[in-house]
Design a protein around this motif. Structure first.
Motif, short mmCIF file in Angstrom:
data_model
loop_
_atom_site.label_atom_id
_atom_site.label_comp_id
_atom_site.label_asym_id
_atom_site.label_seq_id
_atom_site.Cartn_x
_atom_site.Cartn_y
_atom_site.Cartn_z
N PHE A 66 0.84 -1.20 0.00
CA PHE A 66 0.00 0.00 0.00
C PHE A 66 0.88 1.25 0.00
O PHE A 66 0.73 2.14 -0.84
CB PHE A 66 -0.93 0.00 1.23
N TRP A 67 1.81 1.32 0.94
CA TRP A 67 2.67 2.49 1.08
C TRP A 67 3.62 2.62 -0.10
O TRP A 67 3.84 3.72 -0.62
CB TRP A 67 3.45 2.43 2.40
N LEU A 68 4.20 1.52 -0.54
CA LEU A 68 5.16 1.57 -1.65
C LEU A 68 4.47 1.89 -2.97
O LEU A 68 5.05 2.57 -3.83
CB LEU A 68 5.95 0.27 -1.74
N SER A 69 3.22 1.45 -3.14
CA SER A 69 2.47 1.80 -4.35
C SER A 69 2.17 3.29 -4.39
O SER A 69 2.23 3.91 -5.46
CB SER A 69 1.17 1.00 -4.42
N LEU A 70 1.84 3.86 -3.24
CA LEU A 70 1.64 5.31 -3.19
C LEU A 70 2.90 6.04 -3.65
O LEU A 70 2.83 6.98 -4.45
CB LEU A 70 1.29 5.76 -1.76
N GLN A 71 4.05 5.60 -3.15
CA GLN A 71 5.32 6.24 -3.53
C GLN A 71 5.61 6.03 -5.00
O GLN A 71 6.00 6.97 -5.71
CB GLN A 71 6.47 5.70 -2.69
N ASN A 72 5.41 4.81 -5.49
CA ASN A 72 5.67 4.50 -6.89
C ASN A 72 4.78 5.34 -7.81
O ASN A 72 5.26 5.93 -8.80
CB ASN A 72 5.46 3.01 -7.15
N ASN A 73 3.49 5.41 -7.51
CA ASN A 73 2.57 6.21 -8.33
C ASN A 73 2.96 7.68 -8.32
O ASN A 73 2.92 8.36 -9.35
CB ASN A 73 1.13 6.03 -7.85
N TYR A 74 3.35 8.18 -7.16
CA TYR A 74 3.77 9.57 -7.03
C TYR A 74 5.03 9.83 -7.86
O TYR A 74 5.12 10.81 -8.60
CB TYR A 74 4.02 9.92 -5.56
N ASP A 75 6.00 8.91 -7.76
CA ASP A 75 7.25 9.07 -8.50
C ASP A 75 7.03 9.06 -10.01
O ASP A 75 7.59 9.89 -10.73
CB ASP A 75 8.25 7.97 -8.12
N VAL A 76 6.23 8.13 -10.49
CA VAL A 76 5.96 8.05 -11.93
C VAL A 76 5.28 9.31 -12.43
O VAL A 76 5.64 9.86 -13.47
CB VAL A 76 5.13 6.78 -12.27
N ALA A 77 4.31 9.81 -11.68
CA ALA A 77 3.58 11.00 -12.09
C ALA A 77 4.43 12.27 -12.03
O ALA A 77 4.17 13.22 -12.77
CB ALA A 77 2.35 11.19 -11.20
N ASN A 78 5.46 12.26 -11.20
CA ASN A 78 6.25 13.48 -11.00
C ASN A 78 7.65 13.40 -11.58
O ASN A 78 8.48 14.26 -11.28
CB ASN A 78 6.31 13.81 -9.51
N THR A 79 7.92 12.40 -12.38
CA THR A 79 9.23 12.27 -13.00
C THR A 79 9.08 12.52 -14.49
O THR A 79 8.23 11.92 -15.15
CB THR A 79 9.82 10.86 -12.77
N SER A 80 9.88 13.40 -15.00
CA SER A 80 9.83 13.63 -16.44
C SER A 80 11.21 13.33 -17.02
O SER A 80 12.22 13.85 -16.55
CB SER A 80 9.39 15.05 -16.76
#
Length: 94
Positions: A66-80
């Motif tokens: 749960f926690w790692l998915s939140l981080q992963n989704n955040y990272d993907v959305a905020n990495t260009s």
């Protein structure tokens, strides 16, 4: 309308700490980590680590995923990154 993924620290603060009226310092003490780690997390200045995800999941009765998915989704959305010049691998038909 698509929602932008939240930082896991925002979820921790809004959905867990505030309803429990628990401070970052109290949580840190109860899960055995430095107060600064939880403070940086809820201030969204550092990512969640596997260690922290394991501790939070055990404490709150969730899963580390749960926690790692939140981080992963955040990272993907905020990495260009620039991917236009990357040629996709062509699959060989068998």
């Amino acid at each position: 309308m698509l929602l932008h993924p939240c930082h896991p620290g925002e979820i921790l603060k809004d959905e867990f700490l505030e309803p429990l009226e628990m401070s970052a310092g109290e949580l840190a003490k109860r899960i055995g980590v430095p107060r600064s780690r939880i403070e940086r997390l809820v201030n969204e200045t550092s990512p969640i680590t596997v260690d922290t995800a394991l501790r939070l999941s055990h404490f709150f009765g969730s899963t580390p995923q749960f926690w790692l998915s939140l981080q992963n989704n955040y990272d993907v959305a905020n990495t260009s990154i620039e991917i236009e010049g990357i040629q996709p691998l062509e699959r060989i038909a068998m």
